[in-house]
Design a protein around this motif. Sequence first.
Motif, PDB file in Angstrom:
ATOM      1  N   GLY A  30      -3.414  -8.681   8.622  1.00 30.23           N
ATOM      2  CA  GLY A  30      -3.254  -8.565   7.175  1.00 30.23           C
ATOM      3  C   GLY A  30      -2.705  -7.234   6.719  1.00 30.23           C
ATOM      4  O   GLY A  30      -2.796  -6.905   5.543  1.00 30.23           O
ATOM      5  N   ARG A  31      -2.132  -6.456   7.624  1.00 29.16           N
ATOM      6  CA  ARG A  31      -1.495  -5.196   7.199  1.00 29.16           C
ATOM      7  C   ARG A  31      -0.031  -5.470   6.912  1.00 29.16           C
ATOM      8  O   ARG A  31       0.543  -6.392   7.476  1.00 29.16           O
ATOM      9  CB  ARG A  31      -1.594  -4.135   8.304  1.00 29.16           C
ATOM     10  CG  ARG A  31      -2.998  -3.800   8.701  1.00 29.16           C
ATOM     11  CD  ARG A  31      -3.687  -3.117   7.556  1.00 29.16           C
ATOM     12  NE  ARG A  31      -5.119  -3.139   7.739  1.00 29.16           N
ATOM     13  CZ  ARG A  31      -5.846  -2.054   7.930  1.00 29.16           C
ATOM     14  NH1 ARG A  31      -5.276  -0.879   7.983  1.00 29.16           N
ATOM     15  NH2 ARG A  31      -7.147  -2.155   8.051  1.00 29.16           N
ATOM     16  N   ALA A  32       0.543  -4.644   6.060  1.00 38.02           N
ATOM     17  CA  ALA A  32       1.966  -4.817   5.772  1.00 38.02           C
ATOM     18  C   ALA A  32       2.647  -3.459   5.757  1.00 38.02           C
ATOM     19  O   ALA A  32       2.091  -2.494   5.239  1.00 38.02           O
ATOM     20  CB  ALA A  32       2.135  -5.515   4.435  1.00 38.02           C
ATOM     21  N   ILE A  33       3.814  -3.395   6.367  1.00 41.51           N
ATOM     22  CA  ILE A  33       4.578  -2.151   6.300  1.00 41.51           C
ATOM     23  C   ILE A  33       5.985  -2.446   5.776  1.00 41.51           C
ATOM     24  O   ILE A  33       6.486  -3.561   5.904  1.00 41.51           O
ATOM     25  CB  ILE A  33       4.653  -1.396   7.646  1.00 41.51           C
ATOM     26  CG1 ILE A  33       5.452  -2.173   8.688  1.00 41.51           C
ATOM     27  CG2 ILE A  33       3.297  -1.071   8.178  1.00 41.51           C
ATOM     28  CD1 ILE A  33       5.749  -1.300   9.901  1.00 41.51           C
ATOM     29  N   LEU A  34       6.546  -1.419   5.182  1.00 44.35           N
ATOM     30  CA  LEU A  34       7.899  -1.555   4.647  1.00 44.35           C
ATOM     31  C   LEU A  34       8.788  -0.532   5.338  1.00 44.35           C
ATOM     32  O   LEU A  34       8.505   0.667   5.304  1.00 44.35           O
ATOM     33  CB  LEU A  34       7.901  -1.298   3.136  1.00 44.35           C
ATOM     34  CG  LEU A  34       9.279  -1.241   2.492  1.00 44.35           C
ATOM     35  CD1 LEU A  34       9.926  -2.632   2.476  1.00 44.35           C
ATOM     36  CD2 LEU A  34       9.192  -0.706   1.069  1.00 44.35           C
ATOM     37  N   LEU A  35       9.828  -1.019   6.012  1.00 46.23           N
ATOM     38  CA  LEU A  35      10.833  -0.119   6.583  1.00 46.23           C
ATOM     39  C   LEU A  35      11.885   0.060   5.495  1.00 46.23           C
ATOM     40  O   LEU A  35      12.528  -0.924   5.090  1.00 46.23           O
ATOM     41  CB  LEU A  35      11.461  -0.742   7.823  1.00 46.23           C
ATOM     42  CG  LEU A  35      10.532  -0.942   9.022  1.00 46.23           C
ATOM     43  CD1 LEU A  35      11.185  -1.848  10.066  1.00 46.23           C
ATOM     44  CD2 LEU A  35      10.196   0.400   9.654  1.00 46.23           C
ATOM     45  N   ALA A  36      12.005   1.260   4.987  1.00 39.38           N
ATOM     46  CA  ALA A  36      12.928   1.481   3.871  1.00 39.38           C
ATOM     47  C   ALA A  36      13.939   2.546   4.254  1.00 39.38           C
ATOM     48  O   ALA A  36      13.575   3.595   4.790  1.00 39.38           O
ATOM     49  CB  ALA A  36      12.145   1.916   2.638  1.00 39.38           C
ATOM     50  N   GLY A  37      15.195   2.260   4.010  1.00 40.46           N
ATOM     51  CA  GLY A  37      16.224   3.259   4.315  1.00 40.46           C
ATOM     52  C   GLY A  37      17.597   2.686   4.068  1.00 40.46           C
ATOM     53  O   GLY A  37      17.747   1.475   3.865  1.00 40.46           O
ATOM     54  N   PRO A  38      18.629   3.549   4.120  1.00 34.69           N
ATOM     55  CA  PRO A  38      19.997   3.097   3.851  1.00 34.69           C
ATOM     56  C   PRO A  38      20.447   2.046   4.885  1.00 34.69           C
ATOM     57  O   PRO A  38      19.832   1.923   5.945  1.00 34.69           O
ATOM     58  CB  PRO A  38      20.834   4.377   3.987  1.00 34.69           C
ATOM     59  CG  PRO A  38      19.872   5.496   4.013  1.00 34.69           C
ATOM     60  CD  PRO A  38      18.554   4.974   4.433  1.00 34.69           C
ATOM     61  N   PRO A  39      21.517   1.298   4.574  1.00 35.33           N
ATOM     62  CA  PRO A  39      22.012   0.301   5.523  1.00 35.33           C
ATOM     63  C   PRO A  39      22.347   0.912   6.882  1.00 35.33           C
ATOM     64  O   PRO A  39      22.721   2.096   6.963  1.00 35.33           O
ATOM     65  CB  PRO A  39      23.286  -0.230   4.851  1.00 35.33           C
ATOM     66  CG  PRO A  39      23.140   0.098   3.416  1.00 35.33           C
ATOM     67  CD  PRO A  39      22.291   1.320   3.336  1.00 35.33           C
ATOM     68  N   ARG A  63       0.012  -1.954  -1.469  1.00 35.04           N
ATOM     69  CA  ARG A  63      -0.600  -2.454  -0.238  1.00 35.04           C
ATOM     70  C   ARG A  63       0.187  -2.064   1.004  1.00 35.04           C
ATOM     71  O   ARG A  63      -0.233  -2.338   2.117  1.00 35.04           O
ATOM     72  CB  ARG A  63      -0.661  -3.982  -0.284  1.00 35.04           C
ATOM     73  CG  ARG A  63      -1.653  -4.535  -1.255  1.00 35.04           C
ATOM     74  CD  ARG A  63      -1.474  -6.038  -1.304  1.00 35.04           C
ATOM     75  NE  ARG A  63      -2.602  -6.703  -1.929  1.00 35.04           N
ATOM     76  CZ  ARG A  63      -2.780  -6.808  -3.230  1.00 35.04           C
ATOM     77  NH1 ARG A  63      -1.926  -6.252  -4.056  1.00 35.04           N
ATOM     78  NH2 ARG A  63      -3.829  -7.449  -3.718  1.00 35.04           N
ATOM     79  N   LEU A  64       1.384  -1.512   0.814  1.00 35.44           N
ATOM     80  CA  LEU A  64       2.274  -1.288   1.961  1.00 35.44           C
ATOM     81  C   LEU A  64       2.177   0.114   2.529  1.00 35.44           C
ATOM     82  O   LEU A  64       1.968   1.078   1.790  1.00 35.44           O
ATOM     83  CB  LEU A  64       3.730  -1.510   1.530  1.00 35.44           C
ATOM     84  CG  LEU A  64       4.092  -2.877   0.973  1.00 35.44           C
ATOM     85  CD1 LEU A  64       5.558  -2.897   0.568  1.00 35.44           C
ATOM     86  CD2 LEU A  64       3.834  -3.932   2.024  1.00 35.44           C
TER      87      LEU A  64
END
Length: 562
Positions: free
Chosen positions: A83-92, A365-366
């Motif tokens: 139930g964990r969530a991560i967000l990989l965020a970054g330029p293309p 939550r992320l």
Amino acid sequence: MMDIGAGITTGTAELREATKMERIGVHSHITGLGLDDRLEPRPNSQGMVGQLRARKAAGVILRLLSPSSFSSSTVSAAPGLSGRAILLAGPPSTGKTAIARGMAATLGPDVPFTSITASEVYSLSMSKTEALTQALRRSIGVRIREEEEIVEGEVVEIVVERGITGSGKSGRVILKTTDMETVYEMGGKMIDEMTKEKVLAGDIISITKSSGRITKLGRSFSHSRDFSLLSPSTTFLPTPSGEILTRRTVTHTVSLHEIDIINSRTQGFLALFAGDTGEVAAPLRAQIDVKVGEWREEGKAELVTGVLFIDEVHMLDMECFSFLNRALEGELAPLVVMASNRGVARIRGTEMRGPHGLPPDLLDRLLIVATSKYVPDEVRQIIKIRCQEEDVEVGPDAEDLLVEIAGDAGMRYALGLIAVSQVVARKRVKSSGGGSEAVEVEDLRRAEVCWWKRSQGVKTYCRDRVIKWMLCSESSSKVLYLNRSQRVSPFTYTSQTGILISKKEVQDSAPVRGQAGFQNESSVRGHLHAFLPWIEYSGVPRRLMSASQRYVSAAYDLHLYA
Ligand SMILES: Nc1ncnc2c1ncn2[C@@H]1O[C@H](COP(=O)(O)OP(=O)(O)OP(=O)(O)O)[C@@H](O)[C@H]1O
């Protein structure tokens, strides 16, 4: 098909038969996250280069999920969490999908990994929440332990007898271990299996009693001199010892989704191979959850928390986000890894904007893992890895040029040129009657002519839009000549801006003359959408369709903001 109880089946036998086809894909060079035993990232390992912090963060998160994936690690294991969530965020092109692939490769072989693109949830055949539910349930495994009866021994003799008409067959096989010898009667099906597996006296075989599946384990050492029956791959084994009939525990892992489909009356397990599984009734899912709970209590099964990767997560809408919020809190929730290359973007289904196009309650939550742009040396290493993967030789000057192109037009464009320029190089060698097939600068230059960069594509897009607008008599748009510069006329820059219009067409469209303000200068230069907060004769903001460089002419929409 295996039946564990109360009519709920897992169909593992059929699932294990499925084979995978391997090919060179965009991420096929990635075989892990490239971390050492202490979860420290190596600069270039397992196909992964750079992004050290993001890779380390991904590794730590996996450790929380699946301690067993790092069995050799010296870092102490945490209990498996879900139930964990991560967000990989970054330029293309900064390796978000690559990191997700690395995570998948690091997980144990029976830990499910599901990868979807957010836009896949929009389908006519099922609702968005059903598509998400299926993806979530695909990412939860049920590890089932079963006791199987196995007959294992060396074949002493096989006798097959046919009926007088030649139709019916029966026979017997004599198996031995070092301690005993037993005769087994065989029916037609068993004889066919034996024939298919080409079982001969002297082979060591095992037969699964429940399914009748025969596995040839090798040949007995006592037959190592039967040269006519040996092949280079023959494995020699000693005659087994002990009982011929033994019991052993076997473990299968199937996903909750597979159990759903196999037990769905309308679908059947073949739907798993067709891909289109349709919707599953909620009461059936509830029944399966209860049954899986019982198996867990009885010690027959355990849950394996897997990973669901949702690429381009900003494409989900508000309905999906609120569904995910709730789903993440459920007991049967996998680790959800999301990726987005958007900065502040509109949250689909609302008029609001939010970081990465996500609503604040989901963002809360992320765990956010950022990826950053590569330095030229890292780009060079990724290019080298891809050349190796695609088996393309690239000369040193061409490699320098590829690094330069990646900086200028993006990593994907440069990586895409590798295979294409190899074809060009081969053609060059063929037409000149010899030489090296290694890709040279001239091959890359030729390939570049055929494959446009993103910036060239944007120019054409804008040109097409403007022409369409110009030629449409009922258009709600207008052309505005700003005449800011006294030095140039509106048409001097047409070739630079890509607006290929003739003077006549522009005059026919009854332009307005005046001054305008631009909210976003870079958008204006790049011929993208922007706002005109004011124009000379009207204080009403307009949507800018396109503008020439140096703000000499601009096309704007009259209706949108009037
Ligand atoms: N750190 C890395 N090591 C090795 N290969 C990489 C790395 N980063 C990116 N690549 C390769 O570069 C290409 C583009 O990367 P990827 O698709 O992962 O980017 P992305 O961040 O997901 O992009 P987008 O936001 O456009 O979806 C892929 O072929 C990928 O395997």
